[in-house]
Design a protein around this motif. Structure first.
Motif, PDB file in Angstrom:
ATOM      1  N   SER A  17       0.807  -1.219   0.000  1.00  0.00           N
ATOM      2  CA  SER A  17       0.000   0.000   0.000  1.00  0.00           C
ATOM      3  C   SER A  17       0.835   1.260   0.000  1.00  0.00           C
ATOM      4  O   SER A  17       0.298   2.363  -0.109  1.00  0.00           O
ATOM      5  N   GLU A  18       2.137   1.116   0.108  1.00  0.00           N
ATOM      6  CA  GLU A  18       3.031   2.269   0.152  1.00  0.00           C
ATOM      7  C   GLU A  18       3.936   2.279  -1.078  1.00  0.00           C
ATOM      8  O   GLU A  18       4.063   1.289  -1.797  1.00  0.00           O
ATOM      9  N   GLY A  19       4.589   3.426  -1.307  1.00  0.00           N
ATOM     10  CA  GLY A  19       5.570   3.514  -2.362  1.00  0.00           C
ATOM     11  C   GLY A  19       6.933   3.029  -1.887  1.00  0.00           C
ATOM     12  O   GLY A  19       7.125   2.799  -0.688  1.00  0.00           O
ATOM     13  N   PRO A  20       7.860   2.840  -2.800  1.00  0.00           N
ATOM     14  CA  PRO A  20       7.724   3.007  -4.247  1.00  0.00           C
ATOM     15  C   PRO A  20       6.877   1.887  -4.871  1.00  0.00           C
ATOM     16  O   PRO A  20       6.750   0.808  -4.295  1.00  0.00           O
ATOM     17  N   HIS A  21       6.345   2.167  -6.045  1.00  0.00           N
ATOM     18  CA  HIS A  21       5.368   1.263  -6.667  1.00  0.00           C
ATOM     19  C   HIS A  21       5.877   0.858  -8.049  1.00  0.00           C
ATOM     20  O   HIS A  21       6.020   1.682  -8.946  1.00  0.00           O
TER      21      HIS A  21
END
Length: 397
Positions: free
Chosen positions: A63-67
């Motif tokens: 649910s968090e970056g980096p993506h």
């Protein structure tokens, strides 16, 4: 089913007869592979009047970056003459070290390997240091209307953003490690109709042969060259792809003649400046020429094809160096960074994040007996796995 095995993944995907626009069970199979790994999987159907509905898949873990996004397509081209295949096109049979089947290299093989790579990454390291997603369409081999472009719009509207993307198209000409695609030329198509006056071939002064005018116009499109190429792209090239009069009689001058053309263009041009140059050439050629002495200017109509593909070049060092380094680490080869070839769905993705393409050897794509070396599936999986580790290390450092 163990998602860490790219050979098993690909065999299962090939056995799904997902000829565009049919889902064929391929997206359901991917969902069954990704859900146990922790991915949240969504399937959306895109529609547009006059085109077939297409089902697509989006899956994300984290649910968090980096993506990091992996993009591809499960749809395949028709098999053609099935009797000409030495192995059934949807059986995934292995012979002589190769797996045979439609989509083996274009591009179910790339998807199978990336699924295996992320499964191995999760098995070894746990969840990625950020997020990963799969953006998979069923409309790349078709009109590309209800596929990647609409899936991206749908995901972006839900708040999805991405930092980088790898498209698993078969980019290597001869061996794994040969080539990474870091951009693509643009593509622009048009259709010309030249209007003449029908008449008897023995009395040309009473008619106006549109073929003469069409020859003047098409010659102007093909010469002189549009440019000499740039540092990152080969010269722009225009090809006349069809010429027709619809006339079966040898003693009749036709009333009209038509031609279609396509130009693959580099970063000297935009679609808009190229359209203007083509119109300039056509107008100039219509007013001059030796094929129609003492005639008024050629009367023609020009219709542009919808949705040109725009030229792009990816300059993201973290993405390119992570993938190049992974290729070199696994294969010992320094891949060429290229912008050659046709268009791909990367042309849509480049508007959302930096994108490159790397996959299997493409020599048999779209052919009878499409096939992939089984050992290449393991090699590509290791390249993808190494890339995932390097990219996240670079992105979070």
């Amino acid at each position: 089913m163990n998602a860490t095995d790219p050979v098993a993944n690909l065999a299962a995907l090939i056995r799904c007869p997902s000829v565009t626009p049919a889902e064929g069970g391929a997206l359901a199979l991917l969902q069954s592979l990704l859900t146990p790994l922790g991915f949240a999987v969504e399937r959306m159907t895109a529609t547009e009047e006059g085109t077939p509905d297409v089902e697509n898949l989006y899956a994300r873990i984290g649910s968090e970056g980096p993506h990091l996004m992996f993009a591809g397509h499960t749809d395949v081209v028709p098999v053609g003459d099935e009797a000409a295949w030495s192995h059934p096109p949807f059986a995934a049979e292995i012979a002589g070290g190769d797996m045979f089947g439609r989509g083996a290299v274009d591009m179910k093989g790339g998807i199978a390997c990336f699924v295996a790579a992320i499964a191995r990454h999760i098995e070894k390291h746990g969840q990625p240091k950020g997020s990963m997603s799969f953006l998979i369409t069923g409309d790349e081999e078709g009109p590309s209307i209800n596929g990647t472009s609409k899936l991206l719009e749908w995901a972006a509207a839900k708040g999805e953003t991405w930092d980088a993307c790898v498209v698993g198209e078969p980019t290597n000409p001869d061996q794994l490690g040969d080539m990474i695609k870091i951009g693509r030329r643009g593509s622009l198509s048009g259709h010309i109709t030249v209007h003449g006056v029908q008449g008897h071939a023995a009395y040309p002064h009473l008619a106006d042969n549109p073929v003469r005018g069409l020859l003047q116009l098409t010659h102007a499109l093909m010469s002189p060259a549009f440019d000499n190429g740039t540092d990152n792209f080969q010269p722009s090239n225009l090809e006349v792809t069809t010429v027709d009069t619809g006339n079966a009689a040898t003693n009749v001058i036709p009333a009209r003649a038509t031609a279609a053309f396509n130009i693959r263009f580099n970063d000297t041009w935009t679609a808009e400046t190229l359209r203007a140059e083509i119109i300039r050439r056509l107008d100039e050629a219509a007013a001059t020429g030796d094929l129609r002495p003492d005639r008024s200017p050629v009367r023609y109509d020009l219709v542009w094809a919808d949705r040109p593909s725009h030229v792009f070049l990816t300059r993201n060092n973290a993405l390119i160096s992570s993938l190049s380094g992974a290729v070199a680490a696994v294969t010992g080869k320094e891949p060429k960074l290229s912008t050659t070839g046709g268009t791909s769905d990367a042309r849509f993705i480049k508007d959302y994040c930096p994108v490159v393409e790397f996959g299997l050897v493409g020599q048999t794509m779209h052919m009878v007996d499409e096939r992939v070396a089984v050992e290449d599936l393991e090699t590509l999986t290791r390249i993808y796995q190494t890339f995932i580790e390097r990219w996240f290390d670079h992105a979070v450092s």
